[in-house]
Design an enzyme around this catalytic site. Structure first.
Site, mmCIF file in Angstrom:
data_model
loop_
_atom_site.group_PDB
_atom_site.id
_atom_site.type_symbol
_atom_site.label_atom_id
_atom_site.label_comp_id
_atom_site.label_asym_id
_atom_site.label_seq_id
_atom_site.Cartn_x
_atom_site.Cartn_y
_atom_site.Cartn_z
ATOM 1 N N MET A 95 66.403 35.156 33.975
ATOM 2 C CA MET A 95 67.757 35.555 34.152
ATOM 3 C C MET A 95 68.219 36.055 35.299
ATOM 4 O O MET A 95 69.209 36.533 35.406
ATOM 5 C CB MET A 95 68.290 36.073 32.892
ATOM 6 C CG MET A 95 68.072 35.469 31.526
ATOM 7 S SD MET A 95 68.974 36.067 30.176
ATOM 8 C CE MET A 95 68.908 37.680 30.087
ATOM 9 N N GLY A 96 67.057 36.033 36.391
ATOM 10 C CA GLY A 96 67.658 36.530 37.601
ATOM 11 C C GLY A 96 67.359 38.198 37.637
ATOM 12 O O GLY A 96 66.706 38.531 36.956
ATOM 13 N N GLY A 106 56.588 36.561 30.121
ATOM 14 C CA GLY A 106 55.814 38.001 30.191
ATOM 15 C C GLY A 106 55.528 38.581 28.837
ATOM 16 O O GLY A 106 56.293 38.437 27.982
ATOM 17 N N GLU A 107 54.440 39.204 28.714
ATOM 18 C CA GLU A 107 54.145 40.253 27.734
ATOM 19 C C GLU A 107 55.373 41.219 27.440
ATOM 20 O O GLU A 107 55.277 41.806 26.203
ATOM 21 C CB GLU A 107 52.796 40.870 27.735
ATOM 22 C CG GLU A 107 51.764 39.886 27.472
ATOM 23 C CD GLU A 107 50.292 40.635 27.362
ATOM 24 O OE1 GLU A 107 50.265 41.766 27.721
ATOM 25 O OE2 GLU A 107 49.204 39.766 26.805
ATOM 26 N N LYS A 108 55.769 41.733 28.495
ATOM 27 C CA LYS A 108 57.079 42.723 28.404
ATOM 28 C C LYS A 108 57.826 42.257 27.330
ATOM 29 O O LYS A 108 58.355 43.527 26.478
ATOM 30 C CB LYS A 108 57.634 42.717 29.523
ATOM 31 C CG LYS A 108 59.188 43.468 29.588
ATOM 32 C CD LYS A 108 59.079 44.655 29.693
ATOM 33 C CE LYS A 108 60.222 45.448 29.823
ATOM 34 N NZ LYS A 108 61.596 44.852 29.188
ATOM 35 N N ASP A 109 58.320 41.236 27.049
ATOM 36 C CA ASP A 109 58.994 40.742 25.792
ATOM 37 C C ASP A 109 58.235 40.042 24.796
ATOM 38 O O ASP A 109 58.092 38.747 24.605
ATOM 39 C CB ASP A 109 60.038 39.701 26.466
ATOM 40 C CG ASP A 109 60.988 40.359 27.373
ATOM 41 O OD1 ASP A 109 61.935 41.236 27.100
ATOM 42 O OD2 ASP A 109 60.724 40.094 28.541
ATOM 43 N N GLY A 163 57.904 42.333 38.505
ATOM 44 C CA GLY A 163 57.475 41.621 37.264
ATOM 45 C C GLY A 163 57.608 40.022 37.076
ATOM 46 O O GLY A 163 56.594 39.390 36.798
ATOM 47 N N HIS A 164 58.748 39.957 37.576
ATOM 48 C CA HIS A 164 59.140 38.369 37.658
ATOM 49 C C HIS A 164 58.044 37.694 38.920
ATOM 50 O O HIS A 164 57.498 36.686 38.740
ATOM 51 C CB HIS A 164 60.560 37.978 38.059
ATOM 52 C CG HIS A 164 61.492 38.276 37.190
ATOM 53 N ND1 HIS A 164 62.272 39.367 37.318
ATOM 54 C CD2 HIS A 164 61.829 38.157 35.870
ATOM 55 C CE1 HIS A 164 63.250 39.689 36.384
ATOM 56 N NE2 HIS A 164 62.789 38.739 35.322
ATOM 57 N N HIS A 169 62.609 41.173 39.857
ATOM 58 C CA HIS A 169 61.605 42.359 40.293
ATOM 59 C C HIS A 169 60.089 41.864 40.465
ATOM 60 O O HIS A 169 59.831 40.654 40.466
ATOM 61 C CB HIS A 169 61.922 43.346 39.634
ATOM 62 C CG HIS A 169 61.683 43.138 37.979
ATOM 63 N ND1 HIS A 169 60.479 42.819 37.466
ATOM 64 C CD2 HIS A 169 62.695 43.114 36.970
ATOM 65 C CE1 HIS A 169 60.730 42.558 36.159
ATOM 66 N NE2 HIS A 169 62.182 42.813 35.809
HETATM 67 P P1 AMP Z 1 64.296 37.992 32.123
HETATM 68 O O1 AMP Z 1 64.511 37.584 33.522
HETATM 69 O O2 AMP Z 1 64.245 39.330 31.820
HETATM 70 O O3 AMP Z 1 64.614 37.065 31.157
HETATM 71 O O4 AMP Z 1 62.581 37.631 32.208
HETATM 72 C C1 AMP Z 1 62.011 36.196 32.549
HETATM 73 C C2 AMP Z 1 60.587 36.693 32.430
HETATM 74 O O5 AMP Z 1 60.060 37.510 32.959
HETATM 75 C C3 AMP Z 1 60.086 36.731 30.887
HETATM 76 O O6 AMP Z 1 59.236 35.881 30.596
HETATM 77 C C4 AMP Z 1 59.857 38.367 30.758
HETATM 78 O O7 AMP Z 1 59.009 38.675 29.675
HETATM 79 C C5 AMP Z 1 59.193 38.465 32.146
HETATM 80 N N1 AMP Z 1 59.290 39.893 32.555
HETATM 81 C C6 AMP Z 1 60.292 40.698 32.669
HETATM 82 N N2 AMP Z 1 59.849 41.890 32.987
HETATM 83 C C7 AMP Z 1 58.511 41.831 33.001
HETATM 84 C C8 AMP Z 1 57.538 42.827 33.613
HETATM 85 N N3 AMP Z 1 57.813 44.207 33.870
HETATM 86 N N4 AMP Z 1 56.303 42.397 33.878
HETATM 87 C C9 AMP Z 1 55.912 41.206 33.507
HETATM 88 N N5 AMP Z 1 56.779 40.209 33.233
HETATM 89 C C10 AMP Z 1 57.967 40.509 33.130
#
Ligand code: AMP
Length: 273
Positions: A20-21, A136-139, A26-27, A24
């Site tokens: 979702m943009g 990511g395992e974060k979610d 993690g992405h 960081h």
């Molecule tokens: P989002 O943009 O928040 O929807 O996340 C996109 C992807 O990035 C999802 O698969 C998340 O689980 C992953 N993600 C978000 N934060 C982290 C993180 N700190 N470490 C690893 N993957 C992450």
């Protein structure tokens, strides 16, 4: 890296990283992992209105388009897909439902959230037809539900899980962290501390107790839930033989934070043999 607005410009068979943009590190780690699997890595950025419970949270969701392009390009994406809402949600799109696991923990605090997640992910998969997709395992609950979705509807698609990337003090990277002020940011370390204390416990019972104890020591943190579940079915963990994970969520000054950590706890009370 090629930037496209329509899936018509992308072939089938990529390794896909939906986001979702507000990207960081993690992405970035997901893009890098994807690139190690394939020379055709599509990252997408789509802030999905269906997974936000209220319009205020959707409005407040950070948007950093220029930095996103740099991060995606520098960490391995070969294509960046920026779909319009009309491409993802034409008038006749099919809404998906996440089922009972979508209604507990994160789902009980954010009604309809996981229905929105599985709907957007299935639309993205239907349009793009990737070979592999990385999450990511974060979610962790989201990862569980996407694995379930893939098992039922995308049997040839391989879902790959990537470990959580953290700040040096343990806070999991999240797009929402930039909404934390300095005091909240310091208080946010309580989440990682609680998870580590749980991991260092002997038994499930002790781990549950220390998670609550430590979270309550930080007055700025409002705990929503903390539990230890079985990774395979998201049921509350009662045995040491199944893979366990502690999951936690709460609020810091209006910002919702979630995290989780693998556990390896005994179901027995120490000395009870
Ligand atoms: P989002 O943009 O928040 O929807 O996340 C996109 C992807 O990035 C999802 O698969 C998340 O689980 C992953 N993600 C978000 N934060 C982290 C993180 N700190 N470490 C690893 N993957 C992450």
């Amino acid at each position: 890296m090629k930037i496209v607005n329509s899936v018509a410009e992308l072939d089938d068979g990529c390794t896909f990283v939906p986001t979702m943009g507000a990207l960081h590190a993690g992405h970035a780690s997901l893009f890098t992992a994807a690139r190690s699997q394939s020379d055709f890595v599509v990252a997408s950025i789509f802030v999905n209105p269906l997974q936000f419970e209220n319009s205020k949270d959707l409005e407040l969701y950070p948007r950093t388009p220029e930095r996103d392009i740099e991060i995606a390009r520098d960490s391995g994406a070969t294509h960046l897909w920026l779909p319009q809402q009309s491409e993802i949600y034409p008038d006749n799109f099919t809404k998906r439902f996440a089922g009972p696991i979508g209604e507990i923990f994160e789902g009980s605090h954010r009604v309809g959230h996981f229905d929105g997640v599985v709907t957007v992910v299935s639309r993205l998969f239907d349009l793009l037809r990737p070979t592999k997709a990385i999450f990511g395992e974060k979610d962790f609950q989201q990862l569980f539900l996407i694995r379930k979705l893939a098992k039922s509807s995308y049997k040839d698609l391989e879902i790959i899980a990537a470990p959580t990337v953290r700040e040096s003090d343990g806070l999991a990277l999240s797009s929402r962290n930039i909404r934390l002020n300095k005091t909240d940011r310091e208080a946010a370390t309580v989440i990682f501390k609680a998870l580590v204390a749980a991991k260092n416990s002997q038994t499930l019972e002790e781990a549950r107790r220390v998670i609550f104890e430590i979270s309550s020591q930080e007055p700025l943190f409002k705990l929503d839930y903390a539990e230890i579940i079985n990774e395979g079915n998201f049921a509350i963990a009662t045995q040491s033989t199944l893979k366990q994970r502690a999951i936690i969520a709460g609020w810091l000054n209006g910002v919702r934070l979630i995290d989780n950590m693998e556990m390896n706890l005994s179901s027995e009370t120490p000395g009870a043999r």
